[in-house]
Design a protein around this motif. Structure first.
Motif, PDB file in Angstrom:
ATOM      1  N   GLY A 287     -23.303  26.687 -57.221  1.00 48.60           N
ATOM      2  CA  GLY A 287     -22.601  25.456 -56.850  1.00 48.60           C
ATOM      3  C   GLY A 287     -22.776  25.078 -55.392  1.00 48.60           C
ATOM      4  N   ILE A 288     -23.139  26.027 -54.546  1.00 50.61           N
ATOM      5  CA  ILE A 288     -23.385  25.742 -53.135  1.00 50.61           C
ATOM      6  C   ILE A 288     -24.834  25.322 -52.899  1.00 50.61           C
ATOM      7  CG2 ILE A 288     -23.467  26.788 -50.829  1.00 50.61           C
ATOM      8  CD1 ILE A 288     -21.114  28.469 -51.542  1.00 50.61           C
ATOM      9  N   ILE A 289     -25.751  25.947 -53.633  1.00 51.40           N
ATOM     10  CA  ILE A 289     -27.183  25.690 -53.421  1.00 51.40           C
ATOM     11  C   ILE A 289     -27.594  24.327 -53.954  1.00 51.40           C
ATOM     12  CG2 ILE A 289     -29.515  26.498 -53.950  1.00 51.40           C
ATOM     13  CD1 ILE A 289     -28.362  29.329 -54.096  1.00 51.40           C
ATOM     14  N   ASP A 290     -27.088  23.933 -55.121  1.00 53.49           N
ATOM     15  CA  ASP A 290     -27.505  22.662 -55.735  1.00 53.49           C
ATOM     16  C   ASP A 290     -27.319  21.457 -54.819  1.00 53.49           C
ATOM     17  OD1 ASP A 290     -28.530  23.748 -58.014  1.00 53.49           O
ATOM     18  OD2 ASP A 290     -26.810  23.309 -59.295  1.00 53.49           O
ATOM     19  N   PRO A 291     -26.154  21.275 -54.185  1.00 55.51           N
ATOM     20  CA  PRO A 291     -26.007  20.117 -53.281  1.00 55.51           C
ATOM     21  C   PRO A 291     -27.003  20.126 -52.128  1.00 55.51           C
ATOM     22  CG  PRO A 291     -23.859  21.040 -53.815  1.00 55.51           C
ATOM     23  CD  PRO A 291     -24.871  21.996 -54.340  1.00 55.51           C
ATOM     24  N   MET A 292     -27.363  21.316 -51.660  1.00 55.92           N
ATOM     25  CA  MET A 292     -28.372  21.401 -50.602  1.00 55.92           C
ATOM     26  C   MET A 292     -29.723  20.895 -51.094  1.00 55.92           C
ATOM     27  SD  MET A 292     -27.475  25.100 -48.926  1.00 55.92           S
ATOM     28  CE  MET A 292     -25.840  25.456 -48.264  1.00 55.92           C
ATOM     29  N   ILE A 293     -30.023  21.177 -52.369  1.00 56.43           N
ATOM     30  CA  ILE A 293     -31.276  20.684 -52.956  1.00 56.43           C
ATOM     31  C   ILE A 293     -31.237  19.164 -53.050  1.00 56.43           C
ATOM     32  CG2 ILE A 293     -32.780  20.747 -54.983  1.00 56.43           C
ATOM     33  CD1 ILE A 293     -31.679  23.526 -55.577  1.00 56.43           C
ATOM     34  N   TYR A 294     -30.088  18.605 -53.488  1.00 53.37           N
ATOM     35  CA  TYR A 294     -29.969  17.143 -53.564  1.00 53.37           C
ATOM     36  C   TYR A 294     -30.288  16.519 -52.219  1.00 53.37           C
ATOM     37  CZ  TYR A 294     -26.795  18.485 -57.430  1.00 53.37           C
ATOM     38  OH  TYR A 294     -26.231  19.037 -58.537  1.00 53.37           O
ATOM     39  N   ALA A 295     -29.608  17.037 -51.173  1.00 53.21           N
ATOM     40  CA  ALA A 295     -29.746  16.452 -49.839  1.00 53.21           C
ATOM     41  C   ALA A 295     -31.162  16.629 -49.296  1.00 53.21           C
ATOM     42  CB  ALA A 295     -28.721  17.072 -48.895  1.00 53.21           C
ATOM     43  N   PHE A 296     -31.780  17.761 -49.588  1.00 51.62           N
ATOM     44  CA  PHE A 296     -33.111  18.033 -49.043  1.00 51.62           C
ATOM     45  C   PHE A 296     -34.184  17.211 -49.744  1.00 51.62           C
ATOM     46  CE2 PHE A 296     -37.091  20.511 -49.022  1.00 51.62           C
ATOM     47  CZ  PHE A 296     -37.301  20.593 -47.657  1.00 51.62           C
ATOM     48  N   ARG A 297     -34.049  17.018 -51.051  1.00 45.34           N
ATOM     49  CA  ARG A 297     -35.089  16.348 -51.825  1.00 45.34           C
ATOM     50  C   ARG A 297     -34.915  14.836 -51.905  1.00 45.34           C
ATOM     51  NH1 ARG A 297     -39.585  18.889 -52.533  1.00 45.34           N
ATOM     52  NH2 ARG A 297     -39.977  17.624 -54.397  1.00 45.34           N
ATOM     53  N   SER A 298     -33.727  14.316 -51.616  1.00 39.66           N
ATOM     54  CA  SER A 298     -33.475  12.875 -51.736  1.00 39.66           C
ATOM     55  C   SER A 298     -33.168  12.271 -50.371  1.00 39.66           C
ATOM     56  CB  SER A 298     -32.298  12.617 -52.693  1.00 39.66           C
ATOM     57  OG  SER A 298     -31.941  11.261 -52.677  1.00 39.66           O
ATOM     58  N   PRO A 299     -34.112  11.520 -49.777  1.00 39.81           N
ATOM     59  CA  PRO A 299     -33.858  10.886 -48.476  1.00 39.81           C
ATOM     60  C   PRO A 299     -32.680   9.917 -48.516  1.00 39.81           C
ATOM     61  CG  PRO A 299     -36.200  10.841 -49.019  1.00 39.81           C
ATOM     62  CD  PRO A 299     -35.486  11.281 -50.251  1.00 39.81           C
ATOM     63  N   GLU A 300     -32.541   9.187 -49.620  1.00 45.35           N
ATOM     64  CA  GLU A 300     -31.457   8.209 -49.747  1.00 45.35           C
ATOM     65  C   GLU A 300     -30.097   8.904 -49.733  1.00 45.35           C
ATOM     66  OE1 GLU A 300     -29.941   4.371 -49.983  1.00 45.35           O
ATOM     67  OE2 GLU A 300     -32.070   4.888 -49.948  1.00 45.35           O
ATOM     68  N   LEU A 301     -29.990   9.974 -50.476  1.00 43.20           N
ATOM     69  CA  LEU A 301     -28.727  10.717 -50.513  1.00 43.20           C
ATOM     70  C   LEU A 301     -28.464  11.387 -49.165  1.00 43.20           C
ATOM     71  CD1 LEU A 301     -26.295  11.730 -52.072  1.00 43.20           C
ATOM     72  CD2 LEU A 301     -27.703  13.596 -52.968  1.00 43.20           C
ATOM     73  N   ARG A 302     -29.507  11.921 -48.563  1.00 37.52           N
ATOM     74  CA  ARG A 302     -29.364  12.562 -47.259  1.00 37.52           C
ATOM     75  C   ARG A 302     -28.889  11.554 -46.218  1.00 37.52           C
ATOM     76  NH1 ARG A 302     -33.914  14.801 -47.282  1.00 37.52           N
ATOM     77  NH2 ARG A 302     -35.137  13.320 -46.048  1.00 37.52           N
ATOM     78  N   SER A 303     -29.436  10.345 -46.261  1.00 38.89           N
ATOM     79  CA  SER A 303     -29.030   9.294 -45.332  1.00 38.89           C
ATOM     80  C   SER A 303     -27.565   8.911 -45.548  1.00 38.89           C
ATOM     81  CB  SER A 303     -29.937   8.073 -45.518  1.00 38.89           C
ATOM     82  OG  SER A 303     -29.498   6.993 -44.730  1.00 38.89           O
ATOM     83  N   THR A 304     -27.146   8.833 -46.807  1.00 40.96           N
ATOM     84  CA  THR A 304     -25.757   8.484 -47.110  1.00 40.96           C
ATOM     85  C   THR A 304     -24.794   9.547 -46.602  1.00 40.96           C
ATOM     86  OG1 THR A 304     -26.495   7.323 -49.109  1.00 40.96           O
ATOM     87  CG2 THR A 304     -24.162   7.871 -48.955  1.00 40.96           C
ATOM     88  N   LEU A 305     -25.160  10.810 -46.782  1.00 44.01           N
ATOM     89  CA  LEU A 305     -24.309  11.898 -46.303  1.00 44.01           C
ATOM     90  C   LEU A 305     -24.189  11.878 -44.783  1.00 44.01           C
ATOM     91  CD1 LEU A 305     -25.526  14.792 -48.643  1.00 44.01           C
ATOM     92  CD2 LEU A 305     -23.305  13.658 -48.695  1.00 44.01           C
ATOM     93  N   LYS A 306     -25.309  11.573 -44.099  1.00 45.99           N
ATOM     94  CA  LYS A 306     -25.274  11.491 -42.638  1.00 45.99           C
ATOM     95  C   LYS A 306     -24.345  10.370 -42.184  1.00 45.99           C
ATOM     96  CE  LYS A 306     -29.871  13.363 -41.581  1.00 45.99           C
ATOM     97  NZ  LYS A 306     -31.222  13.058 -41.032  1.00 45.99           N
TER      98      LYS A 306
END
Length: 317
Positions: A287-306
């Protein structure tokens, strides 16, 4: 569930508050292996971190309308599954504390009902993860090889219907497996889903990469003036990472279930079961690793989180 036949799943995941967990400890004494114990504080910390991380992913997808796509709906479904596992462990730790304080008794009627609910919650989370990964695999397959028809095939409404069917099936299966947990057939059917998913996704992988290789050869034979006709396998690679993490985190525990059922007195099986706490910790780590994969592989999601972090930081200041 009858008090004298506690759930097989809870029998494996229960700890100090479940008397049957003592059986697991006793079984490990049949070998020369020392039982590995992970402190409850570690379980609790990892579980809370998993809930918060996946909650951030859900909020990010809700806030950004550009992420309102079938692919991210399936990712949210996987996030919810990870949250359920973490929530399960948080509730379990809370019950352990209440038992130690004397507010609950391990074999009371209320405690047995709570066990049943938590059993269903755990099975729901595992099945939700399995079928969410299958949905992501199918979505990536359509994206790669039916790119032009993708938006007609996988609409937002169809994705929602698929998820509704998946979670309805998972909820029903969770209740059924809890009721009939003392049956051998239930344990076998529970664990057979894992290799079934493995085989299904592997078949999709093989088909995807074979077609991609064939497509690459055809492109190589075309004139260089032809436009960009490259198969984008980024989605398949992301899915490979998801599945690899799932395999590493859940595989040891599912093997534990089979060994507990079919060779509990074998010293080699008992030696493996001595690392039960480590296997349970790996499940929470998923459950901790999966969100890191989302953020690392998806620029759009990573930008939203930032943006979410920056906004929160500016509001705090």
């Amino acid at each position: 569930m009858r008090p004298d036949s506690a759930s097989q799943i809870m029998r494996l995941l229960g700890q100090a508050r479940i008397p049957s967990f003592e059986n697991i400890s006793n079984l490990s004494m049949n070998s020369d292996c020392t039982q590995v114990v992970v402190p409850e504080e570690v379980f609790f910390t990892i579980a809370i971190a998993g809930i918060l991380e996946n909650l951030l992913v859900l909020i990010a997808v809700i806030k950004n309308k550009n992420l309102h796509l079938p692919m991210y709906l399936f990712i949210c479904s996987l996030s919810v599954s990870d949250m359920l596992v973490s929530l399960y462990k948080t509730l379990e730790n809370t019950l352990i504390i209440l038992c130690k304080m004397g507010y609950l008794t391990p074999r009371g009627d209320l405690e047995t009902k709570i066990d049943d609910v938590m059993d269903s919650l755990f099975v729901l989370s595992l099945l939700g993860s399995v079928f969410s990964l299958l949905a992501i695999a199918a979505d990536r397959y359509i994206t790669i090889f039916f790119a032009l028809q993708y938006h007609n095939i996988m609409t937002l409404n169809r994705a929602l219907i698929i998820l509704a069917v998946i979670w309805a099936f998972c909820a029903g299966s969770g209740v059924a497996m809890t009721i009939f947990s003392h049956e051998t057939a239930t344990v076998i059917s529970f664990t057979i889903l894992f290799p079934f998913m493995l085989i299904f996704i592997l078949c999709l992988y093989i088909h995807m990469f074979l077609l991609a290789r064939s497509h690459a050869k055809k492109i190589a034979s075309l004139p260089t003036t032809a436009g960009p006709q490259r198969v984008n396998l980024k989605g398949a690679i992301t899915l490979t990472i998801f599945f690899g993490v799932f395999l590493c985190c859940w595989g040891p525990f599912l093997l534990h279930i089979l060994l507990m059922k079919f060779c509990p007195l074998n010293p080699y099986c008992a030696c493996y079961m001595s690392i039960f706490h480590v296997n349970a910790t790996l499940i929470l780590c998923n459950g901790i690793i999966d969100p890191m994969i989302y953020a690392f592989r998806s620029p759009e999601l990573r930008s939203t989180l930032k943006k979410m972090f920056y906004c929160a930081r500016s509001d705090w200041n």
